[in-house]
Design a protein around this motif. Structure first.
Motif, mmCIF file in Angstrom:
data_model
loop_
_atom_site.group_PDB
_atom_site.id
_atom_site.type_symbol
_atom_site.label_atom_id
_atom_site.label_comp_id
_atom_site.label_asym_id
_atom_site.label_seq_id
_atom_site.Cartn_x
_atom_site.Cartn_y
_atom_site.Cartn_z
ATOM 1 N N ALA A 66 -0.934 -18.099 1.292
ATOM 2 C CA ALA A 66 -2.275 -17.900 1.815
ATOM 3 C C ALA A 66 -2.119 -16.864 2.767
ATOM 4 N N ARG B 273 -2.034 -25.883 -4.133
ATOM 5 C CA ARG B 273 -2.782 -26.718 -3.131
ATOM 6 C C ARG B 273 -3.389 -27.816 -3.588
ATOM 7 N N VAL C 202 -3.022 -20.579 -4.764
ATOM 8 C CA VAL C 202 -3.370 -19.566 -4.078
ATOM 9 C C VAL C 202 -3.566 -18.470 -5.036
ATOM 10 N N SER D 121 -6.723 -22.313 1.841
ATOM 11 C CA SER D 121 -5.668 -21.871 3.163
ATOM 12 C C SER D 121 -5.704 -23.008 4.224
ATOM 13 N N THR E 49 -7.682 -15.119 2.201
ATOM 14 C CA THR E 49 -7.636 -16.106 1.211
ATOM 15 C C THR E 49 -8.855 -16.971 1.370
#
Length: 651
Positions: A487, A113, A135, A496, A491
């Motif tokens: 996700a 991410r 994640v 997310s 989460t």
């Protein structure tokens, strides 16, 4: 850039041609033939990767996207009220300013991410960056801030390190110092020309501290820029105005997963100078990695006239790793044997202070092992990026993340003496990645408490080195390209939402933690202004003619429901000499006589329970001890008689 590239390449070939035809200087052991082969390694990255047709096609496609992106930024957040990129060579992020084209699918292929950010520097400049994480991972992660090099090096050149560390379980912040990348060229108001041009250096020192302030900000304690060092102006109103407009981030959007008591700094070139200094004086930082090269400044390189930041002479307490190469910013072949210890001065100074350190020099490497520039003029070896990723991760795993049983073995590995991919392409089929000219050194204490000191890592035989048990050969790209978890319900929101490598301000790219919602927390914001409380435990403190051991406890209350985070405990040891005192120094000797109130602190081990131990000859006399704690919010404890001080008599 093409004409300049051809001229620099021709100049390098002329120098190399002269070298091959010249004899070694009289009395020197210089081998011109070896030097020619060694220097040829600076072409490996271009010949084996960036000039290949497939890579060039990908690079050009990214360049088209980047040109559109900068046009959108200028339309959405450009002059006269937004950012300006005047005088910047890399604001379009084409060709040499792109970084590694293989890393642009991090978000789209779910390797991790990434969130774009913008925040206001202390002089009013708007600074651009990204936050990186995965994640998969624990609820709280250690963090790393990466400071770029100068001369127009944008954050993209360091995405290889950011992505590697994110995959290793860190929250990582990359950012563009003022005058580079997508950050403002200028400041604001009376600070309009403060830090211009950025290559003067101050934005890499003040900016590193500003980046740490933003990185450690939270929803409950949003980021507020410090007052300008130059004019003392408060640019907090600009930050608040841009947050409300959805342009700036109010706080670190990944704050909920960041463990603010475990933070490391990484920097390159002028950024290496910045982290070498700021890392040693900032109580939030636990360890440092400096790319070309580690410094040990005896005094503050820059002052802060307004007093918004302390700029003391650093006390060396933080473990620091230096990484460098055989050749520098403008690589030219050697004409004689270099001084073997020339790269190790900073590391040697830290060793003398009793601090864990290392300096590793890449054979045939250049200044650009650590800044990925896909242009043949900026030469680099093929494996330097992987070696850099390996040791950066291992160093931070040991000294920032902590508790990793494999970190010692990875730092003391012998894998890089016989690296198969290096041997395959090397002119001499030599798989030893360490420089033959400059000595690489390691001086660390293992988790078992054993000191391992090796002043020349290249030859085999250093005690404590051996296999690391990890997969052979190592590839940072393979580590990055492991698919992340998806996700799921529960989460954290920071992992997310939208994930994008686009820069903040381009169309359709939301800035993390921005807008009216970010400025309206559900509870009244709490700013931690309470310093830690430390105590020396007299019953567990001992002194003899050969050693001193001081033990104690510390706590940090924080504020409201936001817990405090102790980051450093330090102890001052003074030997009373008449009405003055002599203070224990990092070298194990005592200073000249001075006022007893001018304490000189040395780092202790531990935080909530801590120990300061030294084995050294101690003359008879009176000794005064003082302890001081610091927390993640930057609060430093004041001296309190009867609690933070203790007087001992040695007969």
């Amino acid at each position: 850039m093409g004409g300049a590239s051809r001229r620099k390449t021709c100049a390098a070939l002329i120098v190399l041609g002269g070298l091959l035809g010249a004899a070694a200087p009289a009395g020197a052991a210089f081998d011109a033939g070896y030097e020619a082969r060694n220097y040829s390694k600076t072409t490996e990255r271009a010949a084996r990767l960036t000039l290949l047709p497939d890579y060039q096609l990908r690079l050009r496609a990214i360049g088209v996207d980047n040109e559109l992106q900068v046009a959108q930024i200028l339309a959405n957040d450009g002059p006269p009220t937004g950012r300006t990129f005047v005088g910047q060579a890399c604001f379009q992020h084409l060709d040499a300013c792109t970084g590694d084209a293989r890393l642009y699918d991090f978000a789209t292929k779910n390797y991790g991410r990434v969130t774009p950010i913008l925040f206001t520097a202390r002089n009013g400049a708007t600074l651009s960056g990204h936050l990186w994480a995965t994640v998969a991972g624990p609820a709280k992660r250690p963090g790393v801030v990466i400071t770029n090099g100068s001369v127009q090096a944008p954050e993209e050149l360091y995405w290889f390190a950011a992505q590697t560390l994110a995959k290793a379980g860190y929250v990582v912040m990359t950012w563009d110092p003022q005058g580079q990348g997508y950050s403002d060229t200028i400041g604001a108001g009376p600070d309009l020309l403060d830090g211009v041009p950025s290559q003067t250096g101050q934005p890499f020192y003040d900016g590193t501290e500003d980046a740490l302030d933003f990185f450690t900000s939270t929803r409950a304690a949003p980021f507020v820029p410090r007052r300008s060092c130059s004019s003392g102006t408060d640019h907090g109103a600009k930050q608040a105005r841009r947050v409300a407009a959805g342009l700036n981030s109010a706080y670190n959007p990944m704050a909920e997963i960041l463990d603010r008591s475990r933070i490391g700094l990484v920097g390159h070139s002028l950024g290496a100078g910045g982290v070498s200094y700021i890392g040693q004086i900032d109580p939030r930082v636990k360890a440092i990695v400096a790319y070309d090269n580690l410094g040990a400044p005896a005094a503050a390189p820059f002052t802060c006239k307004s007093g918004s930041s302390a700029r003391p002479a650093p006390a060396f307490t933080k473990p620091a790793l230096g990484l460098s190469g055989d050749y520098g910013l403008l690589p030219t072949p050697n004409t004689q044997e270099p001084e073997p210890l020339a790269k190790s001065k900073g590391s040697k100074t830290l060793s003398a202070a009793g601090v864990d350190t290392a300096e590793l020099v890449i054979r045939g490497g250049t200044h650009f092992e650590f800044a990925f520039i896909p242009n043949p003029v900026f030469g680099a070896s093929l494996r330097g990026e992987d070696l850099t990723s390996w040791y950066t991760t291992a160093w931070l795993d040991k000294y920032v993340k902590g508790g990793d049983p494999t970190a010692d073995a990875r730092l003391l590995t012998d894998r890089w003496r016989s690296d198969a991919p290096s041997a395959e392409i090397d002119p001499d089929k030599d798989g030893n990645v360490f420089s033959r000219y400059y000595r690489s050194r390691v001086d660390i204490r293992t988790d078992a408490g054993k000191r391992v000191l090796c002043e020349d890592v290249r030859p085999a035989g250093c005690p404590g080195f051996g296999p690391d048990g990890e997969k052979v050969p190592y590839s940072s790209l393979a580590a990055i390209r492991r698919v992340d978890a998806v996700a799921a319900p529960g989460t954290p929101a920071s992992l997310s939402g939208v994930s994008s490598l686009k820069a903040a301000g381009s169309s359709g790219t939301p800035v993390g933690a921005s807008g009216a919602a970010a400025t309206a927390p559900t509870a009244q914001p709490c700013r931690d202004v309470a310093a830690p409380v430390s105590r020396i435990t007299r019953a567990r403190t001992t002194i003899s003619r050969r050693s001193l051991t001081v033990r104690g406890t510390a706590r940090d209350s924080g504020c409201d429901e936001v817990p405090g985070a102790l980051v450093r405990i330090a102890v001052a040891v003074a030997r009373v000499d008449g009405r003055l005192c002599r203070f224990l120094q990092p070298s194990g000797t005592f200073s000249k006589r001075r006022a007893c109130s001018h304490n000189a602190y040395l780092g202790a081990r531990g935080t909530s329970t801590w120990t300061f131990a030294r084995r050294l000859p101690l003359p008879r006399g009176t000794y005064r001890l003082a302890v001081r704690g610091a927390d993640a919010a930057g609060n430093v404890e004041r001296r309190r008689a009867g609690r933070t001080t203790l007087t001992l008599r040695l007969k």
